[in-house]
Structure formats: C-alpha cells, structure tokens
Design a protein around this motif. Sequence first.
Motif, PDB file in Angstrom:
ATOM      1  N   ASP A  36       0.826  -1.192   0.000  1.00 45.84           N
ATOM      2  CA  ASP A  36       0.000   0.000   0.000  1.00 45.84           C
ATOM      3  C   ASP A  36       0.878   1.268   0.000  1.00 45.84           C
ATOM      4  O   ASP A  36       0.626   2.224  -0.745  1.00 45.84           O
ATOM      5  CB  ASP A  36      -0.862  -0.046   1.270  1.00 45.84           C
ATOM      6  N   TYR A  37       1.913   1.188   0.823  1.00 44.37           N
ATOM      7  CA  TYR A  37       2.837   2.334   0.940  1.00 44.37           C
ATOM      8  C   TYR A  37       3.529   2.621  -0.384  1.00 44.37           C
ATOM      9  O   TYR A  37       3.589   3.754  -0.870  1.00 44.37           O
ATOM     10  CB  TYR A  37       3.848   2.016   2.053  1.00 44.37           C
ATOM     11  N   ILE A  38       4.027   1.508  -0.995  1.00 42.76           N
ATOM     12  CA  ILE A  38       4.738   1.675  -2.276  1.00 42.76           C
ATOM     13  C   ILE A  38       3.777   2.269  -3.321  1.00 42.76           C
ATOM     14  O   ILE A  38       4.114   3.201  -4.069  1.00 42.76           O
ATOM     15  CB  ILE A  38       5.331   0.320  -2.733  1.00 42.76           C
ATOM     16  N   GLY A  39       2.542   1.725  -3.313  1.00 44.96           N
ATOM     17  CA  GLY A  39       1.515   2.203  -4.255  1.00 44.96           C
ATOM     18  C   GLY A  39       1.300   3.717  -4.065  1.00 44.96           C
ATOM     19  O   GLY A  39       1.274   4.495  -5.042  1.00 44.96           O
ATOM     20  N   SER A  40       1.157   4.139  -2.790  1.00 42.49           N
ATOM     21  CA  SER A  40       0.847   5.560  -2.547  1.00 42.49           C
ATOM     22  C   SER A  40       2.046   6.437  -2.921  1.00 42.49           C
ATOM     23  O   SER A  40       1.886   7.540  -3.442  1.00 42.49           O
ATOM     24  CB  SER A  40       0.425   5.759  -1.076  1.00 42.49           C
ATOM     25  N   GLN A  41       3.257   5.946  -2.704  1.00 40.12           N
ATOM     26  CA  GLN A  41       4.457   6.707  -3.090  1.00 40.12           C
ATOM     27  C   GLN A  41       4.510   6.896  -4.603  1.00 40.12           C
ATOM     28  O   GLN A  41       4.836   7.988  -5.119  1.00 40.12           O
ATOM     29  CB  GLN A  41       5.693   5.953  -2.604  1.00 40.12           C
ATOM     30  N   MET A  42       4.126   5.783  -5.310  1.00 43.59           N
ATOM     31  CA  MET A  42       4.166   5.856  -6.785  1.00 43.59           C
ATOM     32  C   MET A  42       3.134   6.860  -7.291  1.00 43.59           C
ATOM     33  O   MET A  42       3.353   7.585  -8.262  1.00 43.59           O
ATOM     34  CB  MET A  42       3.918   4.460  -7.361  1.00 43.59           C
ATOM     35  N   ARG A  43       1.968   6.837  -6.565  1.00 42.08           N
ATOM     36  CA  ARG A  43       0.934   7.796  -6.986  1.00 42.08           C
ATOM     37  C   ARG A  43       1.412   9.257  -6.771  1.00 42.08           C
ATOM     38  O   ARG A  43       1.186  10.129  -7.615  1.00 42.08           O
ATOM     39  CB  ARG A  43      -0.359   7.524  -6.210  1.00 42.08           C
ATOM     40  N   GLU A 108      -7.336   3.487 -19.376  1.00 37.17           N
ATOM     41  CA  GLU A 108      -8.643   4.122 -19.465  1.00 37.17           C
ATOM     42  C   GLU A 108      -9.015   4.831 -18.177  1.00 37.17           C
ATOM     43  O   GLU A 108      -9.857   5.705 -18.144  1.00 37.17           O
ATOM     44  CB  GLU A 108      -9.711   3.052 -19.785  1.00 37.17           C
ATOM     45  N   ALA A 109      -8.394   4.399 -17.070  1.00 39.28           N
ATOM     46  CA  ALA A 109      -8.732   5.041 -15.778  1.00 39.28           C
ATOM     47  C   ALA A 109      -7.480   5.087 -14.919  1.00 39.28           C
ATOM     48  O   ALA A 109      -6.504   4.403 -15.189  1.00 39.28           O
ATOM     49  CB  ALA A 109      -9.798   4.222 -15.063  1.00 39.28           C
ATOM     50  N   GLU A 110      -7.568   5.915 -13.865  1.00 38.90           N
ATOM     51  CA  GLU A 110      -6.441   5.973 -12.933  1.00 38.90           C
ATOM     52  C   GLU A 110      -6.442   4.690 -12.134  1.00 38.90           C
ATOM     53  O   GLU A 110      -7.484   4.252 -11.664  1.00 38.90           O
ATOM     54  CB  GLU A 110      -6.620   7.169 -11.970  1.00 38.90           C
ATOM     55  N   ALA A 111      -5.247   4.042 -11.982  1.00 43.42           N
ATOM     56  CA  ALA A 111      -5.207   2.792 -11.200  1.00 43.42           C
ATOM     57  C   ALA A 111      -3.774   2.446 -10.823  1.00 43.42           C
ATOM     58  O   ALA A 111      -2.832   2.907 -11.466  1.00 43.42           O
ATOM     59  CB  ALA A 111      -5.782   1.648 -12.019  1.00 43.42           C
ATOM     60  N   THR A 121       1.376   2.495 -12.122  1.00 39.79           N
ATOM     61  CA  THR A 121       0.428   3.502 -11.625  1.00 39.79           C
ATOM     62  C   THR A 121       0.151   4.497 -12.748  1.00 39.79           C
ATOM     63  O   THR A 121       1.084   4.971 -13.416  1.00 39.79           O
ATOM     64  CB  THR A 121       1.019   4.256 -10.427  1.00 39.79           C
ATOM     65  N   SER A 122      -1.152   4.725 -12.980  1.00 38.13           N
ATOM     66  CA  SER A 122      -1.511   5.712 -14.009  1.00 38.13           C
ATOM     67  C   SER A 122      -2.302   6.834 -13.355  1.00 38.13           C
ATOM     68  O   SER A 122      -3.038   6.578 -12.389  1.00 38.13           O
ATOM     69  CB  SER A 122      -2.349   5.059 -15.097  1.00 38.13           C
ATOM     70  N   MET A 123      -2.118   8.055 -13.870  1.00 39.05           N
ATOM     71  CA  MET A 123      -2.804   9.186 -13.259  1.00 39.05           C
ATOM     72  C   MET A 123      -3.107  10.228 -14.351  1.00 39.05           C
ATOM     73  O   MET A 123      -2.309  10.445 -15.244  1.00 39.05           O
ATOM     74  CB  MET A 123      -1.920   9.796 -12.169  1.00 39.05           C
ATOM     75  N   ARG A 124      -4.317  10.854 -14.294  1.00 43.35           N
ATOM     76  CA  ARG A 124      -4.706  11.874 -15.282  1.00 43.35           C
ATOM     77  C   ARG A 124      -3.992  13.185 -14.926  1.00 43.35           C
ATOM     78  O   ARG A 124      -3.794  13.491 -13.737  1.00 43.35           O
ATOM     79  CB  ARG A 124      -6.222  12.145 -15.223  1.00 43.35           C
TER      80      ARG A 124
END
Length: 513
Positions: A36-43, A108-111, A121-124
């Motif tokens: 979760d931490y790694i995911g949030s850092q990437m975001r 197609e979406a942020e994820a 990790t993708s972000m608009r």
Amino acid sequence: MNLRAKLIAIQMATAGLILVGCVAFMLVNNLWLAKDYIGSQMRSTAKLIGENSVSSLDFMDPASAEKVLESLSAEPDVVNAVLYDSRGNIFAKYTRPGFGEWSSLCPEAEATVYTGSFIQTSMRIKRGPETIGTVLIRSGMERYRKAAYLNLVIVLSTLGIGLLLAFLLSAFMQKTISGPVLKLVEATEQITQTGDYSYRVERQGPAEIDLLCGNFNEMIGRIESRDSSLRDYQNNLEKKVQVATRDLASANRELEEKAEALEAANRDLADALEGLKEIDRLKSEFLATMSHELRTPLNSIIGFTGILHQGMAGPINPVQAKQLGIVYQSAKHLLSLINDLLDLSRIEAGRVVLDIRPFVFQTVVGEALEVLRPLAEPKGVQIRSEMPSSPIPMVGDSKRCYQVLLNLVNNSIKFTDKGEVVIRVVVQGDRLRVEVRDTGIGIKKEQLGLLFEAFRQLDGSARRVYEGTGLGLHLCRKILSLMRGEIGVESQYGKGSCFWFTLPLELTPGEVP
Ligand SMILES: Nc1ncnc2c1ncn2[C@@H]1O[C@H](COP(=O)(O)OP(=O)(O)OP(=O)(O)O)[C@@H](O)[C@H]1O
Ligand SMILES: [Mg+2]
C-alpha cells in the motif's frame, strides 16, 4: 516422558500455536501495508510528474516533457514512464538505462496495478476540470522485496524470542505444579521400597496440590498407625501360638503317656481275659464231668427210692411212704437241676450238636400240653393253645424246641395262680413266632432286662414262694441263639406276662453247630 516434560510440551505447543498465528497475521499485514505504501508513493510521484508536465503539454513540447520524465532516474525502482496527450497518444517516454523499451496503450482510468514483478500507476494530468494528458509509471518490486525480507526477519526473530520466552516461562511455572507432584511420586517410591511409613512430604504448590500433599500425609499417617497395631497384633499372635504349641506338645506327651498306659492296661486285660477264658473252659469241663458223675448215683437213688416207695421191696408204713415220696421228689428235682447245668456247660463249651430233621410244630405243642396240663389243672389254671389248623412243617431240632416251650409254659403255670395260660403259634414269612401268655404275677419293667441272666430269680420273696434255680430262661436264650432264634418278653406287673420266641421255619445244618 515425565510429568515435567509433558507440562512444558503442552505449554510450548499452546504458546507456539498462538505465536505462529500472531506472527503470520503480522507478516501478511506488514506485506499488505508495504504494498500500500509503495503504491501511494508511486501515486505521489506520478502526481508530481503530471504537475511538472502541464506546461510541456500546453506548449506541445515533448523535449521538456522528457526532461521532466528523466527526473525519475532519482527513483531507483522506476523502470519506465510514459506520458500521453489528451487523445491518448504517447507524448514522451522514459526508460531507465539498462532496461528494455516498453510502451503501453493509454490506461482508461487511474489505477495502481501489480503485474508479476512490476507495479504500474496511471494518473490523469488536469488543468482545472479539463484532462490534458495521462502519466503511466512502471516500477520494479525490489523495494517491496527488501521490505518483505526485512519483515520476515523481524517476524521470525519475534517468533524465536517469543518461543524462547514461552519456554523459560513455562519451565519456571511448571515447577510450581510438577515439582510437588514429582516429590509426591518420589515419596511413594521411597515408601514402597523401604516400607517406612514415617516419611512425610512437604506441603507446597497451588491449593489443590497442597491439599493433595496434606491428604497424602494423613493417609500415610493412618497406614503407619495401622501397620504398627498390626505388627503388635502379629507379635502377640506369635507369642500366643508359641504358648499354644507348647501346651499342645505337653498335652500330646500326656496323651502319649496315657496311650502307653492304656496299651499296657489293654495287654493286662487281654492276658486276664485269656486267663478267664481258660478258667471258664475248665469250669465248664468240671461241671460237665461233675454233672455226669452226679447223675449216675442220682438215677440209682431215684430208681431204688421208687421201688421202696411202691412197696416192691416189702411193705412200708404211711409215714415211711410219705418220707420216701419227699426223697423221691427231691432227687428228681436235683436231677433236673443237674441236667440243666450239664446242658448249659455243654452249650458254653460249644459241645452241643443239634439234631436237625423235619417235624410238625403242632406235635411239639401237643406234647408240652400233655405233660404240663396235670400241673395247671390242680391250681385251677386253664391251659390252651391257638394254632393254625393246617400243620406247620419245620426243619430243625424238635427236642430243643420242646425244651424251650416246656420251660416257658412251666414258668407261666408256676407264676399264675388263677386265670389261664395260652400258647399262640403264628407263621410270619419264613419264621415261626410262639407266644406264651399268662395272667400271672407279671414282672416289673425295671426287672425285664435281668430275666435272661443265669441263676437270676427276680426277688427274694419270690424265691421263697416259687421253687427253681433261675436257669430256665438263660438256657432258653442260649438254645435259641444256637438255632438262629430270638427270645423276648412283654409284661405288666400284677397282670400277666407274654414270653415269645421266633425261629426259622427251616434250619440248614450248615448254618448251626
Ligand atoms: N411267666 C412268668 N411270670 C412272672 N415271672 C416270671 C415268669 N417267668 C419267669 N419269671 C421270673 O423270672 C425268673 C427266672 O426264670 P427262670 O425260668 O430262668 O428260673 P426259675 O423258673 O426260677 O427256675 P428254673 O426254671 O431254673 O427252675 C423267675 O424266677 C421269675 O422270677
Ligand atoms: Mg423256669
């Protein structure tokens, strides 16, 4: 496995299970948190890249966008990054040196997605409400792996320390339970081996174990007191047995001495009996000889007195006749006495031989009646017989039968002053029964047993009134026992008597002398 080891094993198993459960939960939780931490850092990184790329997208300047993307080289895990314009076309790209080219369609979406050994990790990218592009970053799992490894080390160390602590704690705690129990076991072993019931265990441990120790001590105390009273009893018993054995031995000795004395007395008695038998034999012999010697002169006295009495040797006066009559009667009485004695001594010396032949019993009764009627009638005593009308054939010694019957009827007439004498004859199976019943003086009950003894007359006064020697019944019994017969009497004093005898109808010469 002893109690102590078992208790430790149980506690360790329990603690181990709980610890492993907790540690597993911790491990999973930490890994999830790490992810979760790694995911949030990437975001956050993607967001920062997006914000820095807004002007590049506005001015359609891919070169400055790539520069922005190159700032990702500071993030060691980021492998690839792609920037898409608002239509989803690739605008700029970054690939960490040493890694292959990588491209993907615009998401197609942020994820945040985990794909095997990468995280994407993708972000608009937005300007106000408008989406002007998309950033996609792909990172390796190295950091995650390191975190997981570290986590595992920490968790396993925690487990090891936990188990060690659990072991130490249970080893210490079991002492309070197993210690007293083991001491109790040790005490029972010692008591069993030594038989010493004075041993006591120290009271300790938890309440139940303490109570168990107390109860054990009390129980052993009771056994000890019982054991000691049992020992006392045993000692007493041993003493008593010793005394009884001594008494028994002395009683035995006395008994043996008495038995020896008895044996000696028996021997003396046997010798005396032998002597008596010899004397008896000599007596019988003497009687037989003497009776024979007496009979000869007595017969000539009777013969010659008879001749004188009848006047055959010359006339005699009435006084002489009377006196000769007395001499004649006395001599005849003496002869009958001698005859009886002779008979008796012959029987006792075993010298009687029976003359066995067939006869009819009625004849014997007829002869006796004929001889004795003259004695009964002058006294006014009736004499009669009751017999079966058909003849009773017998095989035996008719003279001896006659002798017995004569004795009994003679007695009845002698001891009866009025009334009657009846001879009753019946056949009972293979035996003959003869009863001689009278209405005479009778016999007292206590005297019945004495009648058949030799020379026995019942009382002094009777002896003076009735003549006789007391040999008749004794002789009857002897003769009957020779002929396998029996004799007996029933009587009522003052009313009369009934003498009876029985005989086999047929005597075989082999079974008698
Ligand atoms: N019928 C009877 N009634 C009463 N008393 C009897 C009778 N028969 C026998 N006695 C008693 O039994 C005694 C013994 O009888 P036993 O015939 O042996 O002797 P005895 O008649 O006196 O003498 P013996 O028969 O030798 O001449 C008699 O003296 C008498 O007292
Ligand atoms: Mg008699």
